[in-house]
Design an enzyme around this catalytic site. Structure first.
Site, PDB file in Angstrom:
ATOM      1  N   SER A  83       0.814  -1.219   0.000  1.00 44.02           N
ATOM      2  CA  SER A  83       0.000   0.000   0.000  1.00 44.02           C
ATOM      3  C   SER A  83       0.845   1.266   0.000  1.00 44.02           C
ATOM      4  O   SER A  83       1.683   1.449  -0.864  1.00 44.02           O
ATOM      5  CB  SER A  83      -0.944  -0.058   1.203  1.00 44.02           C
ATOM      6  OG  SER A  83      -1.788   1.043   1.210  1.00 44.02           O
ATOM      7  N   ASP A 118      -2.268   1.101  -3.381  1.00 40.32           N
ATOM      8  CA  ASP A 118      -3.019   0.004  -3.996  1.00 40.32           C
ATOM      9  C   ASP A 118      -4.483   0.378  -4.230  1.00 40.32           C
ATOM     10  O   ASP A 118      -5.344  -0.497  -4.354  1.00 40.32           O
ATOM     11  CB  ASP A 118      -2.874  -1.300  -3.195  1.00 40.32           C
ATOM     12  CG  ASP A 118      -3.362  -1.171  -1.756  1.00 40.32           C
ATOM     13  OD1 ASP A 118      -3.547  -0.032  -1.281  1.00 40.32           O
ATOM     14  OD2 ASP A 118      -3.579  -2.215  -1.111  1.00 40.32           O
ATOM     15  N   ASP A 152      -6.926   1.629  -2.503  1.00 37.93           N
ATOM     16  CA  ASP A 152      -8.075   1.397  -1.630  1.00 37.93           C
ATOM     17  C   ASP A 152      -8.333   2.583  -0.693  1.00 37.93           C
ATOM     18  O   ASP A 152      -9.164   2.503   0.200  1.00 37.93           O
ATOM     19  CB  ASP A 152      -7.988   0.058  -0.873  1.00 37.93           C
ATOM     20  CG  ASP A 152      -6.760  -0.065  -0.002  1.00 37.93           C
ATOM     21  OD1 ASP A 152      -5.984   0.910   0.094  1.00 37.93           O
ATOM     22  OD2 ASP A 152      -6.574  -1.145   0.597  1.00 37.93           O
ATOM     23  N   ALA A 155     -10.351   8.349   8.541  1.00 37.35           N
ATOM     24  CA  ALA A 155      -9.961   9.692   8.122  1.00 37.35           C
ATOM     25  C   ALA A 155      -8.964   9.625   6.966  1.00 37.35           C
ATOM     26  O   ALA A 155      -8.957  10.479   6.086  1.00 37.35           O
ATOM     27  CB  ALA A 155      -9.353  10.439   9.303  1.00 37.35           C
ATOM     28  N   ARG A 187      -1.133   4.908  19.623  1.00 43.75           N
ATOM     29  CA  ARG A 187      -1.322   3.476  19.342  1.00 43.75           C
ATOM     30  C   ARG A 187      -0.157   2.968  18.483  1.00 43.75           C
ATOM     31  O   ARG A 187       0.409   3.723  17.684  1.00 43.75           O
ATOM     32  CB  ARG A 187      -2.660   3.203  18.642  1.00 43.75           C
ATOM     33  CG  ARG A 187      -2.870   4.011  17.374  1.00 43.75           C
ATOM     34  CD  ARG A 187      -4.151   3.617  16.666  1.00 43.75           C
ATOM     35  NE  ARG A 187      -4.029   2.335  16.002  1.00 43.75           N
ATOM     36  CZ  ARG A 187      -3.447   2.159  14.809  1.00 43.75           C
ATOM     37  NH1 ARG A 187      -2.941   3.186  14.147  1.00 43.75           N
ATOM     38  NH2 ARG A 187      -3.375   0.967  14.284  1.00 43.75           N
ATOM     39  N   SER A 233       1.406   1.273  15.365  1.00 39.30           N
ATOM     40  CA  SER A 233       0.951   1.015  13.999  1.00 39.30           C
ATOM     41  C   SER A 233       0.963  -0.480  13.737  1.00 39.30           C
ATOM     42  O   SER A 233       1.788  -1.200  14.277  1.00 39.30           O
ATOM     43  CB  SER A 233       1.880   1.721  13.016  1.00 39.30           C
ATOM     44  OG  SER A 233       1.765   1.140  11.731  1.00 39.30           O
ATOM     45  N   GLY A 234       0.071  -0.914  12.886  1.00 37.33           N
ATOM     46  CA  GLY A 234       0.059  -2.319  12.470  1.00 37.33           C
ATOM     47  C   GLY A 234       0.621  -2.488  11.076  1.00 37.33           C
ATOM     48  O   GLY A 234       0.564  -3.575  10.507  1.00 37.33           O
ATOM     49  N   ARG A 236       2.007   5.709  16.544  1.00 35.80           N
ATOM     50  CA  ARG A 236       1.348   6.907  16.016  1.00 35.80           C
ATOM     51  C   ARG A 236       0.765   7.726  17.161  1.00 35.80           C
ATOM     52  O   ARG A 236       0.225   7.171  18.127  1.00 35.80           O
ATOM     53  CB  ARG A 236       0.231   6.524  15.043  1.00 35.80           C
ATOM     54  CG  ARG A 236       0.697   5.735  13.851  1.00 35.80           C
ATOM     55  CD  ARG A 236      -0.307   5.810  12.699  1.00 35.80           C
ATOM     56  NE  ARG A 236      -0.069   4.749  11.724  1.00 35.80           N
ATOM     57  CZ  ARG A 236       0.888   4.767  10.801  1.00 35.80           C
ATOM     58  NH1 ARG A 236       1.712   5.784  10.712  1.00 35.80           N
ATOM     59  NH2 ARG A 236       1.023   3.765   9.950  1.00 35.80           N
TER      60      ARG A 236
END
Ligand code: G16
Length: 485
Positions: free
Chosen positions: A64, A221, A223, A314, A440, A442-443, A449
């Protein structure tokens, strides 16, 4: 299972010693050179999943928005959803298994998930334009073939196109034709019909560019989508996923009022949604809003609870889901309703249903939806932007030794660990007006972040900086402490 083939092929895709990777926000993501064994094994997993659910599964090789040298893999479930969360654990086990344990891990997955290895497997593959993607998708194919699975390699496609194709295949064409042509035909037909309907009512509308031209961009990508423009004073205005959700909600709410059905509509957001977007949706538009964890899989899941579930992050990921009951009722009204206004509204809703990619957020489809709404409502990008003013905000990222030391709760709005961090954030937030902040891990990237918003940009920046310092000190920050913005 052909143990010999498994041994032979897994040796061709060795796991670098000591490398452990976690299934993240949207699958695995890392440096491309660390991923060969992962994608091979995800080929295996897709084969297992396909056998378990007796349906075609999708695999997309993409990272991505990440830098070019990264890559990743996203798995697509039968109706175009993200891989079911119960299988994320199997994906992690398979990705991290020692080579000599692979067979054992596969057998365990088969037992736990009731997979019959004698069944057929079918997998659709897609990839992005990264230089490493073609090679990695070849490794996916090796994984699928070890389990005797069939595959169709679509080559270069967007992630949502692959989701669409998987859904078409598993609904025997009900959702559309499982080809790229089928995808373009379906969307362009619905777009033309929708626009035609509006233009027939008023010839003063159209897609003419206004002086302050609107632009949009897709991510790596396709999305995600965001809109933007420069005003006459040269100021840049970003129109993010929150404002897209708001525009779509306004349009749908008006149509739903016209068809006079008791449909339950809601908007799903994450903690990153601007506070003023949530307020506008709840207080002005009177639409219920729900907040879930980051990751489209969480938003998608929540949106399925409603007749009309609008979901957007967002960052521009999002779509609209219609319940089967609502879709059937709308299509029935188009055919049978005698009242002209009601039937026309139903027809617009029907075209919206066909234009929206309900399998996953799709930048191409979202753009056509937005363009149609702007044209039909005769709205300029400035008028759309002016629906509400975003609260000034700042998003930062910092690196820590191990981002897993941060654990969160309440849809990621509060930190449970490390000890003392949430108390510190609470105290900092109190210093500013209209303020909010959260952190949190990031994954998708090796970062933490940090998000903050407040009454002015200076305050949002100051709050974000202070929170990042707290994270740096309490969560083991790497390198030098973050500097003020
Ligand atoms: C993926 C997910 C999104 C998420 C984004 C960032 O997007 O699909 O839902 O918002 O990662 O996630 P994180 O903040 O955990 O890094 P994409 O477009 O990168 O696949």
């Amino acid at each position: 299972m052909d143990s010999e083939a498994l041994r032979k092929y897994s040796a061709l895709h060795p796991r670098p010693a000591g490398l452990t990777l976690q299934y993240g926000t949207a699958g695995f993501r890392s440096k491309a050179e660390q991923l060969d064994h992962v994608v091979f094994r995800m080929g295996l997993l897709a084969g297992l999943r396909s056998k378990a659910v007796t349906a075609t599964i999708g695999i997309m090789v993409t990272a991505s928005h990440n830098p070019e040298e990264d890559n990743g893999v996203k798995l697509v479930d039968p109706l175009g959803e993200m891989l079911h969360p119960s299988w994320e654990e199997y994906a992690t086990q398979l990705a991290n298994a020692e080579e000599q344990e692979l067979q054992k891990v596969i057998t365990e997955i088969c037992q736990k998930a009731a997979v019959n290895l004698h069944k057929d497997a079918s997998v659709f593959i897609g990839r992005d334009t990264r230089p490493s993607s073609e090679r990695l998708s070849q490794s996916v194919i090796d994984g699928i073939q070890v389990l005797g699975g069939q595959y169709h390699d679509y080559g270069l496609v967007t992630t949502p196109q692959l989701h669409y194709m998987v859904c078409c295949q598993n609904t025997q064409g009900q959702y559309g034709k499982a080809t790229l042509e089928g995808y373009y035909e379906k969307l362009s037909k619905a777009f033309m019909e929708l626009i035609k309907q509006g233009l027939a009512r008023s010839t003063s509308l159209g897609l003419d560019m206004k002086p302050n031209e609107r632009c949009c961009s897709f991510d790596g990508d396709a999305d995600r989508i965001v809109y933007y423009y420069k005003d006459t004073a040269g100021h840049f205005h970003l129109i993010d996923g929150d404002k897209i959700a708001t525009l779509i909600s306004i349009f749908l709410k008006e149509l739903l009022a016209k068809v006079k059905q008791d449909f339950k509509m809601a908007v799903v957001q994450t903690a990153y949604a601007n506070g003023n977007s949530t307020r506008y949706l709840q207080e002005t538009l009177k639409v219920p809003v729900h907040c879930v964890k980051t990751g489209v899989k969480h938003l998608h899941h929540k949106a399925q609870e409603f007749d009309v579930g609008v979901y957007f992050e967002a960052n521009g990921h999002g779509t609209v889901l219609f319940s089967k009951a609502a879709e059937t009722k709308i299509r029935q009204l188009v055919k049978e309703e005698k009242d002209n206004e009601k039937r026309e509204a139903a027809k617009m809703l029907e075209n919206m249903i066909d234009l929206i990619n309900q399998t996953v957020g799709d930048a191409v489809s979202d753009m056509l939806v937005i363009e149609a709404i702007l044209a039909l409502k005769g709205l300029t990008v400035q008028q759309w932007d002016a629906l509400y003013a975003d609260l000034p905000n700042r998003l930062l990222k910092i690196q820590v030794a191990d981002r897993r030391v941060i654990d969160t709760t309440d849809a990621e709005r509060r930190a449970l660990t490390p000890p003392g961090l949430q108390e510190k954030i609470d105290a900092l937030v109190k210093k500013y007006k209209l303020s909010r902040a959260f952190v949190r891990p990031s994954g998708t990237e090796d970062v933490v972040r940090i998000y903050a918003e407040a009454d002015t940009q200076e305050n949002a920046d100051a709050l974000a900086h202070e929170v990042s310092l707290a994270v740096f000190h309490l969560a083991g920050g790497k390198g030098a402490p973050p500097q003020p913005i």
